[in-house]
Design a protein around this motif. Structure first.
Motif, PDB file in Angstrom:
ATOM      1  N   GLY A  19       0.951  -1.277  -0.031  1.00  0.00           N
ATOM      2  CA  GLY A  19       0.190  -0.046  -0.129  1.00  0.00           C
ATOM      3  C   GLY A  19       0.914   1.374  -0.069  1.00  0.00           C
ATOM      4  N   LEU A  38      -0.193   3.798  -2.346  1.00  0.00           N
ATOM      5  CA  LEU A  38      -1.319   4.482  -2.590  1.00  0.00           C
ATOM      6  C   LEU A  38      -1.225   5.917  -1.796  1.00  0.00           C
ATOM      7  N   GLY A  68      -6.592   6.533  -0.301  1.00  0.00           N
ATOM      8  CA  GLY A  68      -5.486   5.340   0.096  1.00  0.00           C
ATOM      9  C   GLY A  68      -5.009   4.982   1.421  1.00  0.00           C
ATOM     10  N   ARG A 100      -5.364   1.842   3.533  1.00  0.00           N
ATOM     11  CA  ARG A 100      -4.419   1.154   3.996  1.00  0.00           C
ATOM     12  C   ARG A 100      -4.341   1.045   5.759  1.00  0.00           C
ATOM     13  N   ARG A 123     -14.386   3.911  -3.642  1.00  0.00           N
ATOM     14  CA  ARG A 123     -12.601   3.843  -3.873  1.00  0.00           C
ATOM     15  C   ARG A 123     -12.058   3.305  -2.760  1.00  0.00           C
ATOM     16  N   LEU A 145     -10.059  -0.088  -3.154  1.00  0.00           N
ATOM     17  CA  LEU A 145      -8.508   0.038  -2.863  1.00  0.00           C
ATOM     18  C   LEU A 145      -8.120  -1.323  -1.788  1.00  0.00           C
ATOM     19  N   GLU A 146      -9.072  -1.219  -0.796  1.00  0.00           N
ATOM     20  CA  GLU A 146      -8.855  -2.174   0.366  1.00  0.00           C
ATOM     21  C   GLU A 146      -8.885  -3.490  -0.064  1.00  0.00           C
TER      22      GLU A 146
END
Length: 825
Positions: free
Chosen positions: A455, A458, A463, A467, A742, A746-747
């Motif tokens: 991560g 990110l 992000g 994370r 998002r 992302l996770e």
């Protein structure tokens, strides 16, 4: 508490959907493989085809035994062999004089190739023993005539080419019989004298008919007294004396399905236990509140176990019922792929369904019980704080078992090259399972390192939140990464391990062949000795060495262990580069010598006890010891004369040194074979073996990977649905729906990459260990990684993880944030 568990289940049934799906499909996977395996082991019962009109059939032993201990502690271990020992001619004559016997027929069975069709030659006197139809034509009266049971377009008077163990022959069809059963083998009935000559006077079985008034059971008792040590068969057991044309295919199916069942059990336990543990961990706040209201740890455990029993029973029933739909198509696919007989199917057998349901229930109780025990230990005062934050994920049990599984994987990995890929597929799977189990147990420690690394790229607020969320909710991250770990991990370990091991075997075999050309048989009879002699007479041929695969049995402690072996002709050192460390393969002559690999622990000059494939016990003198190698380990080399004496047959291959290729091919074609230059022969063999390995891996891994793929989506949906209040908090704090999605996406990517990275670490570690072990056996071993299937599986898992996270999140965000914040936990 059981009553409360039932009430909880009814009122919160949606919370149990994820665990129900995981367990139901897990039981279905286990039951499907179990039904197919049970069907392959038991096989369909059938009456005798050849000996239906015989009352008693006498055949030689078809097993080898090792007896250990004395007195009350004496016990015997028995292993079945592919062939039975011939019946001595003097015994066959003696059986004809047993009181109550009116007719004794000495049956002889010789494999032949009938104009391109695998068949069997038998004496005409045995035709009356089976249920054949009327004869069109007449019986054979001279040695050059034959009666066929399968017309194949032939009529009386036709000339039929036949490949026999004595070389190519042409017979005149004197008659045609309707076959005994639609699926029976094609039979060529010869005169009794011609069949005896073709069989080398070896008698396969003796069929007896009882006199009027003498029952088969009574006659069998008299025959047992006259033929001690031989099989005396009556009723449907008479079929055991007939060739089992599906036996090898069923044995292959059973072996493959045994490995498949092991993989299915592993992934089911891995996924189900993890899903139940995660589902219980999601309810820690609920358990914390119960603790503060006076519930004891014992009551918490009983509540969770009661819910697990309810889910386990219902999912077990549903999974078992579903397997009755999925098992037959899977069995039919095995048959189409050549790993089972053409008519193979999965039959209804109760015990695999009960076993699968029992395993599912046990795993559900285990997974729920471990999590419940952890939740029940929380003190009431600390309950809410403990339910909110993951502070201690790794316990002593997780550390202990994780390191134990890791050590087991390392230990077994070192033994893989000694077994080989053909016999070691199950071992490859076991090594992979142990390594993945270790990675799954140690995942919380590894993910703490992987998430920041993965991560790091990110940027921005979204992000950072993704994370931080993955790191703070370590239980959730670990649980959602687990099915990705096992899915990608199975592919990233088994595919490269088998490919690397197979490449090492093939490379070793290629480097070993010094012959300029190789003749191979195109039919079941092999290349007969006259054909081998004809190849050796071709101008310019310096050596023509026949070789044929067989099995032998060697005593290993208290049981007979099966080993691969080859009967080989003289001059082997001219056509193969053999790594001899003691003695010489030039001494591999006669009927009492053997060459062995060093790993067997035998020395030159030592006399060893060996059982051949027809149960004959021989004492052989070791004349050569070969260095350990990937392709020859656990293989015995036996002299061709020994095979001629006890197990006659044609050669699988003939290694040729020198000679005109056109003349060689003409000699091989006349004997039912063909000749290829060594490079072309090796390429063709490699391609065929590669395709067989590929389909075998697909059979073993296909359903398991499909199940784990579904489990990925199931677990991520469970995780996302549990975060509805968290989504509401983000919305109320000012985040837009796009930002929330998002962050969730992302996770999910971080989770997917973490699971994939764990799988890659396991695969890389195992490949490094295998390469180090192969370096002791093969010069400069090459690591082979099939990147395309592994990449596609990893990409599919990542896509499934993202979609399974975003879709429920999008549905949840359709609810107003204020209303979503008030959703009941």
């Amino acid at each position: 508490m059981l009553t409360l568990a039932g009430q909880t289940f009814r009122s919160r049934w949606t919370a149990f959907v994820g665990t129900f799906v995981a367990l139901c499909l897990g039981v279905c996977l286990l039951a499907t493989t179990g039904l197919a395996l049970a069907s392959s082991v038991t096989g369909p019962d059938r009456p005798p085809r050849w000996y239906g009109n015989a009352d008693v059939v006498v055949a030689g032993p078809k097993s080898v035994s090792v007896t250990t201990g004395t007195g009350d502690e004496r016990y015997t271990t028995t292993t079945d062999t592919p062939y039975s020992r011939p019946v001595p001619a003097e015994l066959a004559d003696r059986l004809g004089g047993v009181p109550g016997v009116t007719e004794a027929v000495a049956d002889r069975r010789v494999p032949v190739d009938l104009a391109g069709t695998a068949g069997v030659a038998r004496p005409w006197s045995a035709a009356a023993l089976g249920g054949y139809g009327p004869l069109v034509g007449r019986p054979p009266t001279v040695d050059g005539e034959v009666v066929l049971t399968s017309p194949g377009g032939h009529r009386p008077g036709d000339r039929v080419p036949v490949q026999t163990p004595d070389g190519p022959r042409t017979f005149t069809v004197s008659g045609v019989l309707a076959p005994a059963g639609e699926d029976g083998p094609a039979v060529a009935f010869l005169t009794d004298r011609a069949a005896a000559a073709l069989a080398g006077d070896r008698i396969t079985a003796v069929a007896l008919r009882a006199a009027d008034g003498v029952s088969a059971g009574t006659l069998a008792e008299r025959v047992r007294a006259a033929a001690p040590g031989f099989r005396v068969l009556t009723g449907d057991d008479r079929a055991a004396a007939e060739p089992d044309q599906d036996g090898d295919a069923l044995a292959l199916a059973a072996s493959l399905l045994g490995t498949t069942a092991g993989v299915a059990t592993f992934v089911s336990i891995f996924v189900v236990a993890g899903t139940f543990s995660f589902a219980v961990a999601q309810r820690r706040r609920e358990f914390a509140l119960l603790r503060t209201t006076g519930a004891t740890p014992r009551q918490i455990r009983r509540l969770v176990l009661g819910e697990a029993v309810l889910v386990g029973v219902l999912a077990g029933l549903a999974g078992s019922a579903l397997s009755l739909v999925t098992a037959p198509p899977y069995a039919h696919w095995l048959a189409r792929s050549g790993f089972a007989p053409e008519d193979f199917t999965a039959r209804f057998i109760l015990w695999p369904l009960l076993a699968a349901s029992g395993v599912g229930l046990l795993v559900a109780l285990l997974g729920a019980g471990i999590a419940a025990r952890r939740a029940a230990r929380v003190r009431p005062v600390e309950a809410l704080r403990e339910a909110s934050v993951d502070t201690r994920v790794m316990g002593w049990g997780r550390w202990s078992f994780g390191l134990l599984f890791l050590a087991g994987a390392v230990l077994l990995l070192t033994a893989l090259p000694d077994i080989g890929v053909s016999d070691g597929l199950a071992m490859v799977m076991l090594v992979a399972q142990l390594g993945l189990a270790a990675a799954g147990l140690l995942a919380p420690v590894l993910i703490r390192v992987l998430v920041p690394l993965l991560g790091a790229a990110l940027r921005g607020q979204t992000g950072t939140i993704a994370r931080s969320s993955a790191l703070s909710a370590l239980r959730r991250t670990t649980a959602t990464a687990a099915p990705i770990l096992v899915t990608v991990g199975i592919a990233a370990t088994t595919l490269p391990l088998t490919a690397t091991l197979w490449e090492a075997e093939q490379r070793s075999a290629r480097d070993r062949v010094a012959a300029t050309a190789v003749a191979t048989a195109s039919g079941p009879v092999g290349l007969a000795e006259p054909t081998v002699a004809a190849l050796g007479r071709v101008a310019g041929v310096r050596a023509a060495v026949p070789s044929r695969r067989t099995e032998v049995y060697v005593r290993s402690d208290d049981y007979p262990e099966e080993y691969s072996a080859r009967f080989v002709g003289a001059g082997l050192d001219r056509v193969l580069r053999l790594p001899t460390v003691a003695g010489s393969v030039a001494g591999l002559t006669g009927t009492d010598t053997v060459a062995v690999s060093r790993s067997m622990g035998w020395r030159v000059g030592e006399r060893v006890q060996v059982w051949l494939a027809d149960t004959t016990e021989v004492r052989l003198r070791v004349v050569a010891v070969l260095a350990d190698s990937v392709d020859l380990d656990r293989t015995l080399l036996l002299p061709w004369e020994l095979g001629r004496a006890h197990q006659p047959g044609g050669a699988d291959v003939v290694y040729l040194d020198g000679g005109d290729p056109v003349a060689l091919d003409a000699a091989a074609v006349a004997g039912g074979g063909r000749v290829l230059p060594t490079p072309e022969h090796l390429v063709a063999g490699d391609a065929a073996q590669y395709e067989q390995n590929r389909v075998a891996l697909l059979a073993v891994l296909g359903m398991a990977l499909l199940y784990t793929g579904i489990a990925i989506a199931n677990t991520l949906v469970m995780a996302t649905n549990d975060r509805r209040r968290e989504l509401a908090v983000l919305r109320l704090s000012g985040a837009t729906p796009g930002q929330v999605l998002r962050m969730i996406g992302l996770e999910a990517v971080l989770v997917g990459l973490s699971g994939t990275a764990l799988a890659a670490l396991v695969g890389a570690a195992m490949l490094a260990g295998l390469r180090a072990r192969l370096a002791e056996l093969v010069a400069q071993p090459q690591v082979t990684v099939p990147w395309l299937p592994i990449t596609l599986i990893a990409a599919g898992c990542l896509l499934a993880a993202v979609l399974a996270s975003l879709v429920p999140a999008m549905l949840a965000l359709r609810t107003p944030a204020a209303q979503l914040a008030g959703v009941r936990e």
